[in-house]
Design a protein around this motif. Sequence first.
Motif, mmCIF file in Angstrom:
data_model
loop_
_atom_site.group_PDB
_atom_site.id
_atom_site.type_symbol
_atom_site.label_atom_id
_atom_site.label_comp_id
_atom_site.label_asym_id
_atom_site.label_seq_id
_atom_site.Cartn_x
_atom_site.Cartn_y
_atom_site.Cartn_z
ATOM 1 N N GLY A 276 0.662 -1.477 -0.238
ATOM 2 C CA GLY A 276 0.060 0.192 -0.078
ATOM 3 C C GLY A 276 0.533 1.183 0.660
ATOM 4 O O GLY A 276 -0.236 2.523 0.292
ATOM 5 N N ARG A 277 2.026 1.269 -0.334
ATOM 6 C CA ARG A 277 2.658 2.466 -0.385
ATOM 7 C C ARG A 277 3.076 2.541 -1.761
ATOM 8 O O ARG A 277 2.886 1.924 -2.564
ATOM 9 C CB ARG A 277 4.184 1.760 0.426
ATOM 10 N N ILE A 278 3.510 4.157 -1.776
ATOM 11 C CA ILE A 278 3.282 5.204 -3.072
ATOM 12 C C ILE A 278 5.426 4.665 -3.527
ATOM 13 O O ILE A 278 5.707 4.589 -2.700
ATOM 14 C CB ILE A 278 2.560 6.512 -2.660
ATOM 15 N N LEU A 279 4.480 4.068 -4.823
ATOM 16 C CA LEU A 279 5.839 3.562 -5.746
ATOM 17 C C LEU A 279 6.397 5.173 -6.161
ATOM 18 O O LEU A 279 5.521 5.962 -6.497
ATOM 19 C CB LEU A 279 5.058 2.957 -6.472
ATOM 20 N N PRO A 280 7.918 5.176 -6.416
ATOM 21 C CA PRO A 280 8.146 6.389 -7.713
ATOM 22 C C PRO A 280 7.466 6.191 -8.693
ATOM 23 O O PRO A 280 7.343 5.468 -9.084
ATOM 24 C CB PRO A 280 9.770 5.352 -7.761
ATOM 25 N N PRO A 281 7.378 8.168 -9.106
ATOM 26 C CA PRO A 281 7.097 7.619 -10.250
ATOM 27 C C PRO A 281 7.911 7.240 -11.473
ATOM 28 O O PRO A 281 8.934 6.995 -11.523
ATOM 29 C CB PRO A 281 7.228 9.575 -10.619
ATOM 30 N N ARG A 282 7.459 6.252 -12.679
ATOM 31 C CA ARG A 282 8.381 5.484 -13.779
ATOM 32 C C ARG A 282 9.355 6.660 -14.260
ATOM 33 O O ARG A 282 10.109 5.782 -14.417
ATOM 34 C CB ARG A 282 7.106 4.754 -14.654
ATOM 35 N N TRP A 283 8.983 7.592 -14.636
ATOM 36 C CA TRP A 283 9.833 8.359 -15.190
ATOM 37 C C TRP A 283 11.251 8.836 -13.716
ATOM 38 O O TRP A 283 12.270 9.591 -14.597
ATOM 39 C CB TRP A 283 9.496 9.573 -15.450
ATOM 40 N N LEU A 284 11.543 8.815 -12.593
ATOM 41 C CA LEU A 284 11.526 9.211 -12.005
ATOM 42 C C LEU A 284 13.611 7.955 -11.779
ATOM 43 O O LEU A 284 14.684 9.571 -12.194
ATOM 44 C CB LEU A 284 11.453 8.971 -10.514
ATOM 45 N N TYR A 285 13.549 7.440 -12.227
ATOM 46 C CA TYR A 285 14.670 6.393 -12.403
ATOM 47 C C TYR A 285 14.873 6.766 -13.602
ATOM 48 O O TYR A 285 16.599 6.451 -13.692
ATOM 49 C CB TYR A 285 14.357 5.396 -12.368
ATOM 50 N N SER A 286 14.364 6.804 -15.037
ATOM 51 C CA SER A 286 14.857 7.340 -15.994
ATOM 52 C C SER A 286 15.842 9.105 -15.979
ATOM 53 O O SER A 286 17.013 8.741 -16.663
ATOM 54 C CB SER A 286 13.947 7.796 -16.727
ATOM 55 N N VAL A 287 15.516 9.370 -15.869
ATOM 56 C CA VAL A 287 15.858 11.205 -15.675
ATOM 57 C C VAL A 287 16.924 10.847 -14.202
ATOM 58 O O VAL A 287 18.189 11.562 -14.491
ATOM 59 C CB VAL A 287 14.721 12.048 -14.364
#
Length: 156
Positions: free
Chosen positions: A13-24
Motif C-alpha cells: 500500500g505504499r506509493i511507488l516512485p514515479p516511472r519517469w524518476l529512475y530514467s531521469v
Amino acid sequence: MLKLPLTFYDESGRILPPRWLYSVFILLCIDWLAFVFSLASRTQTSELLTFFYPQKETLGLGLAASLPVLIALSLVSQRDRLWKKGFLAWRRWVIPLAQLGVLALLSVQLYYAMHHHWGFETITGVKIVFYSIALYAISKSRHLKWMVEDWETPNP
C-alpha cells in the motif's frame, strides 16, 4: 480515497516512485555511467575517458555535481532496506538532494558555456534544456511529494 491510481502502489500500500524518476536519475548520472564503463574496460580506460571527456576537469566536475542525484537514487532504490533497519529521516532528503544535484549540473553547464564565450554547442544546449525540465519536474511533482509523505513510517 487514494491519491493515485492503484498501479502506483506496491503490495503493502505504499506509493511507488514515479516511472519517469529512475530514467531521469540515470540520465542525470550519465557521468558516473561513463566513468564506471570506462573502468570496466581495463585496457582502454584512459582512451575512453579522453574520448568522452577531452578536458580532465570535465569528468571531475560532472561526477561531483551529480553525486547528490546518485545519493538520492540510492536512497529511493534501497528504501526497503532502510525501513527494515529503522531509518526514516532519509526520506526527507530525496527531493532536496535531487534538486541540489540538478542545480549543480545546470551550473556546470552554464560555466562551460561561459568558458566558451557563450558559443552555441548542441550538447550543452540539450543538457541545459534537459536539466531545466528535470528540475521543474522534480520540484513540481505532486507524485513525488505524496510519495515522500507516504514513506513517513516503515512498511508493516
